[in-house]
Scaffold this motif. Structure first.
Motif, mmCIF file in Angstrom:
data_model
loop_
_atom_site.group_PDB
_atom_site.id
_atom_site.type_symbol
_atom_site.label_atom_id
_atom_site.label_comp_id
_atom_site.label_asym_id
_atom_site.label_seq_id
_atom_site.Cartn_x
_atom_site.Cartn_y
_atom_site.Cartn_z
ATOM 1 N N LYS A 39 -96.591 10.414 -37.376
ATOM 2 C CA LYS A 39 -95.722 9.241 -37.515
ATOM 3 C C LYS A 39 -95.291 9.048 -38.969
ATOM 4 O O LYS A 39 -94.151 8.723 -39.253
ATOM 5 C CB LYS A 39 -96.436 7.973 -37.027
ATOM 6 C CG LYS A 39 -96.501 7.840 -35.535
ATOM 7 C CD LYS A 39 -97.240 6.546 -35.164
ATOM 8 C CE LYS A 39 -97.371 6.406 -33.689
ATOM 9 N NZ LYS A 39 -96.246 5.764 -33.053
ATOM 10 N N TRP A 40 -96.234 9.251 -39.886
ATOM 11 C CA TRP A 40 -95.922 9.101 -41.306
ATOM 12 C C TRP A 40 -94.914 10.163 -41.752
ATOM 13 O O TRP A 40 -93.938 9.847 -42.430
ATOM 14 C CB TRP A 40 -97.221 9.186 -42.112
ATOM 15 C CG TRP A 40 -97.026 9.074 -43.584
ATOM 16 C CD1 TRP A 40 -96.619 7.965 -44.283
ATOM 17 C CD2 TRP A 40 -97.219 10.104 -44.549
ATOM 18 N NE1 TRP A 40 -96.565 8.258 -45.629
ATOM 19 C CE2 TRP A 40 -96.933 9.568 -45.821
ATOM 20 C CE3 TRP A 40 -97.626 11.422 -44.467
ATOM 21 C CZ2 TRP A 40 -97.028 10.305 -46.982
ATOM 22 C CZ3 TRP A 40 -97.726 12.165 -45.634
ATOM 23 C CH2 TRP A 40 -97.428 11.604 -46.868
ATOM 24 N N TYR A 47 -101.132 9.739 -36.181
ATOM 25 C CA TYR A 47 -100.749 8.889 -37.310
ATOM 26 C C TYR A 47 -100.166 9.692 -38.462
ATOM 27 O O TYR A 47 -99.236 9.240 -39.128
ATOM 28 C CB TYR A 47 -101.931 8.032 -37.779
ATOM 29 C CG TYR A 47 -102.173 6.882 -36.836
ATOM 30 C CD1 TYR A 47 -101.256 5.841 -36.752
ATOM 31 C CD2 TYR A 47 -103.290 6.839 -36.024
ATOM 32 C CE1 TYR A 47 -101.445 4.787 -35.881
ATOM 33 C CE2 TYR A 47 -103.496 5.794 -35.142
ATOM 34 C CZ TYR A 47 -102.573 4.770 -35.073
ATOM 35 O OH TYR A 47 -102.759 3.736 -34.211
#
Length: 93
Positions: A42-43, A39
């Protein structure tokens, strides 16, 4: 299995757990760390943030604060980041 050194008491409560429970905890930690990386990655990719942002001295304290906040705590809004939080940082500097 006792996790102690003669005269020094326990080293790590984790080591005193049965092997099967140790493996389960290790697997959970590994899975959680991988999920965090996924995550966070992805950010970074979505916002085209340079990878070396993870070398910032503020990165680890941020992750620690998120961990301590726990479930259910919402991240700051764009208004908070661009308003009160930004103003506090300017005052601090």
């Amino acid at each position: 299995m006792s996790a102690s050194i003669a005269g020094h008491g326990r080293i790590d409560p984790f080591l005193s757990k049965p092997k099967s429970e140790q493996m389960t905890l290790k697997c959970m930690v590994k899975y959680t760390r991988n999920l965090l990386g996924k995550y966070f990655g992805k950010w970074l990719y979505d916002k085209e943030i340079p990878f070396d942002a993870a070398n910032s001295p503020y990165f680890s304290p941020m992750v620690n604060a998120i961990q301590k906040a726990g479930l259910g705590v919402k991240p700051p809004t764009i208004y908070e980041l661009s308003g009160p939080i930004l103003h506090e940082e300017v005052e601090e500097v």
